[in-house]
Design a protein around this motif. Structure first.
Motif, short mmCIF file in Angstrom:
data_model
loop_
_atom_site.label_atom_id
_atom_site.label_comp_id
_atom_site.label_asym_id
_atom_site.label_seq_id
_atom_site.Cartn_x
_atom_site.Cartn_y
_atom_site.Cartn_z
N THR A 1 0.83 -1.20 0.00
CA THR A 1 0.00 0.00 0.00
C THR A 1 0.87 1.26 0.00
O THR A 1 0.59 2.21 -0.73
CB THR A 1 -0.95 0.00 1.22
OG1 THR A 1 -1.78 -1.16 1.14
CG2 THR A 1 -1.80 1.25 1.26
N LYS A 2 1.92 1.25 0.80
CA LYS A 2 2.83 2.39 0.86
C LYS A 2 3.51 2.61 -0.49
O LYS A 2 3.57 3.73 -0.99
CB LYS A 2 3.89 2.16 1.94
CG LYS A 2 4.87 3.30 2.07
CD LYS A 2 5.92 3.02 3.13
CE LYS A 2 6.90 4.18 3.16
NZ LYS A 2 8.19 3.81 3.67
N LEU B 1 2.48 1.69 -3.43
CA LEU B 1 1.46 2.13 -4.39
C LEU B 1 1.18 3.62 -4.22
O LEU B 1 1.12 4.37 -5.20
CB LEU B 1 0.19 1.31 -4.21
CG LEU B 1 -0.93 1.55 -5.22
CD1 LEU B 1 -0.50 1.17 -6.62
CD2 LEU B 1 -2.17 0.75 -4.82
N SER B 2 1.06 4.07 -2.98
CA SER B 2 0.82 5.49 -2.71
C SER B 2 1.99 6.35 -3.18
O SER B 2 1.79 7.42 -3.78
CB SER B 2 0.60 5.71 -1.21
OG SER B 2 -0.57 5.09 -0.80
N GLU B 3 3.21 5.90 -2.92
CA GLU B 3 4.40 6.65 -3.35
C GLU B 3 4.45 6.75 -4.87
O GLU B 3 4.75 7.82 -5.42
CB GLU B 3 5.67 5.97 -2.84
CG GLU B 3 5.86 6.02 -1.36
CD GLU B 3 7.00 5.16 -0.86
OE1 GLU B 3 7.32 5.27 0.34
OE2 GLU B 3 7.58 4.36 -1.64
N LYS C 1 1.92 6.49 -7.01
CA LYS C 1 0.83 7.36 -7.48
C LYS C 1 1.18 8.84 -7.27
O LYS C 1 0.85 9.68 -8.09
CB LYS C 1 -0.48 7.02 -6.77
CG LYS C 1 -1.13 5.77 -7.32
CD LYS C 1 -2.48 5.51 -6.68
CE LYS C 1 -3.12 4.30 -7.32
NZ LYS C 1 -4.46 4.04 -6.79
N ALA C 2 1.87 9.14 -6.17
CA ALA C 2 2.29 10.52 -5.91
C ALA C 2 3.29 10.99 -6.97
O ALA C 2 3.26 12.15 -7.38
CB ALA C 2 2.91 10.63 -4.52
N ASP D 1 -0.85 7.94 -11.52
CA ASP D 1 -1.61 6.71 -11.64
C ASP D 1 -0.65 5.55 -11.77
O ASP D 1 0.48 5.71 -12.23
CB ASP D 1 -2.54 6.76 -12.85
CG ASP D 1 -3.65 5.71 -12.79
OD1 ASP D 1 -3.83 5.09 -11.73
OD2 ASP D 1 -4.33 5.51 -13.81
#
Length: 93
Positions: free
Chosen positions: A63-64, A66-68, A70-71, A75
């Motif tokens: 999750t971390k 993926l968030s990084e 996306k930032a 996408d």
């Protein structure tokens, strides 16, 4: 050096709409990854990062990451062969 070959390939493939950039989730972006991203952006090609091997990380780590990602790119898709929804997302992209 590879840039010229790829440029020629994309110039002759009008039907190609998207570059899928496969990135091993367990690793940081390599210099080559960064070069490919810069190359795609400067030439106006659409690309989508695909984080592979997400099953090798804990849920929190995945999750971390993926968030990084996306930032950085806006996408991306997290992919593992064990998740049928991930395969559908990839095909839909």
């Amino acid at each position: 050096e590879w840039s010229l070959a790829i440029d020629d390939y994309f110039k002759t493939r009008a039907s190609l709409q998207l570059i899928l950039l496969l990135i091993d989730t367990r690793r940081e972006l390599s210099e080559e990854d960064e070069q490919i991203i810069l190359w795609a952006r400067t030439r106006g090609f659409s690309f989508l990062p695909v984080l592979t091997k997400t099953d090798k990380l804990s849920s929190a780590e995945a999750t971390k990451k993926l968030s990084e990602t996306k930032a950085l790119f806006g996408d991306c898709i997290a992919f593992t062969i064990y998740d049928k929804n991930a395969r559908r997302q990839l095909i839909a992209a």
